[in-house]
Scaffold this active site. Structure first.
Site, mmCIF file in Angstrom:
data_model
loop_
_atom_site.group_PDB
_atom_site.id
_atom_site.type_symbol
_atom_site.label_atom_id
_atom_site.label_comp_id
_atom_site.label_asym_id
_atom_site.label_seq_id
_atom_site.Cartn_x
_atom_site.Cartn_y
_atom_site.Cartn_z
ATOM 1 N N ARG A 47 32.209 -20.664 -35.051
ATOM 2 C CA ARG A 47 31.798 -19.306 -34.708
ATOM 3 C C ARG A 47 32.720 -18.305 -35.406
ATOM 4 N NH1 ARG A 47 32.030 -20.190 -28.288
ATOM 5 N NH2 ARG A 47 34.089 -20.842 -29.020
ATOM 6 N N ASP B 56 31.249 -13.919 -23.880
ATOM 7 C CA ASP B 56 32.134 -13.762 -25.041
ATOM 8 C C ASP B 56 31.568 -14.308 -26.347
ATOM 9 O OD1 ASP B 56 32.567 -16.586 -24.893
ATOM 10 O OD2 ASP B 56 34.221 -16.271 -23.514
ATOM 11 N N GLU C 23 32.212 -19.244 -17.683
ATOM 12 C CA GLU C 23 31.111 -19.933 -18.368
ATOM 13 C C GLU C 23 29.765 -19.782 -17.661
ATOM 14 O OE1 GLU C 23 31.380 -21.293 -21.377
ATOM 15 O OE2 GLU C 23 33.497 -20.749 -21.374
ATOM 16 N N ASP D 70 38.197 -14.506 -22.823
ATOM 17 C CA ASP D 70 37.492 -15.707 -22.392
ATOM 18 C C ASP D 70 36.787 -15.371 -21.084
ATOM 19 O OD1 ASP D 70 36.622 -18.367 -22.267
ATOM 20 O OD2 ASP D 70 38.431 -19.013 -21.199
ATOM 21 N N THR D 71 35.460 -15.348 -21.115
ATOM 22 C CA THR D 71 34.710 -15.034 -19.903
ATOM 23 C C THR D 71 34.354 -16.320 -19.161
ATOM 24 O OG1 THR D 71 32.587 -15.053 -21.074
ATOM 25 C CG2 THR D 71 33.729 -12.928 -20.888
ATOM 26 N N ARG E 289 32.217 -15.099 -31.808
ATOM 27 C CA ARG E 289 33.072 -15.308 -30.628
ATOM 28 C C ARG E 289 34.042 -14.139 -30.572
ATOM 29 N NH1 ARG E 289 36.197 -15.779 -26.932
ATOM 30 N NH2 ARG E 289 36.628 -17.651 -25.737
#
Length: 158
Positions: free
Chosen positions: A95, A35, A54, A51-52, A46
């Site tokens: 970001r 992401d 980690e 939300d992918t 971003r």
């Protein structure tokens, strides 16, 4: 000569307007994780509303590599289109927050639809589209698509 000048003025008016948040088009240098990407000018982007799992700072969450590989395949070395939620240009890490489109496909939405990302809404960025993205993620979860069918623990859903 005069016609060329007029045509130049008219055509320049057709270009998409730049946002206060950033450019409408940019080239991607590399992908940080599923992401987050880096543009050739050094800007970190971003992706809004997703939300992918980690893959940075020593983490290797279930389906994180798949999410990163998807984003790499879609954007690295390509010119992307960026759109923003003007209410929130950056996150707490500095970001740039954006929706990213390449070859007519919105990467943010595809990550959620393909079960590569959880829905993540952090006010106010993405408020107008939060229901849409929550639906994409819920459908992926219900259909056990991507990580929802492969992982016993979904870290981004906690």
């Amino acid at each position: 000569m005069r016609l060329a000048a007029i045509l130049g003025v008219v055509l320049s008016g057709c270009a998409p307007p730049e946002s206060k948040c950033g450019p409408s088009k940019a080239q991607v240098d590399f992908v940080v994780d599923g992401d987050t990407l880096a543009l050739v000018d050094g800007t970190r982007v971003r992706l809004l509303l997703v939300d992918t799992p980690e893959t940075t700072q020593g983490k290797n969450d279930c389906y994180g590599q798949e999410a990163k590989a998807f984003t790499v395949a879609k954007v690295v070395g390509k010119t992307i289109e960026l759109t923003y939620d003007e209410a929130s240009c950056t996150d707490r890490f500095g970001r740039t927050l954006a929706y990213v489109k390449v070859d007519g496909v919105e990467v943010n939405a595809e990550l959620a639809k393909q079960g590569l990302a959880c829905f993540l809404f952090v006010k106010p960025g993405g408020e107008a589209r939060q229901e849409e993205f929550a639906t994409y993620a819920a459908e992926a979860q219900t259909n056990r698509t991507g990580m929802w069918g492969a992982c016993t623990v979904i870290p981004c859903s906690m």
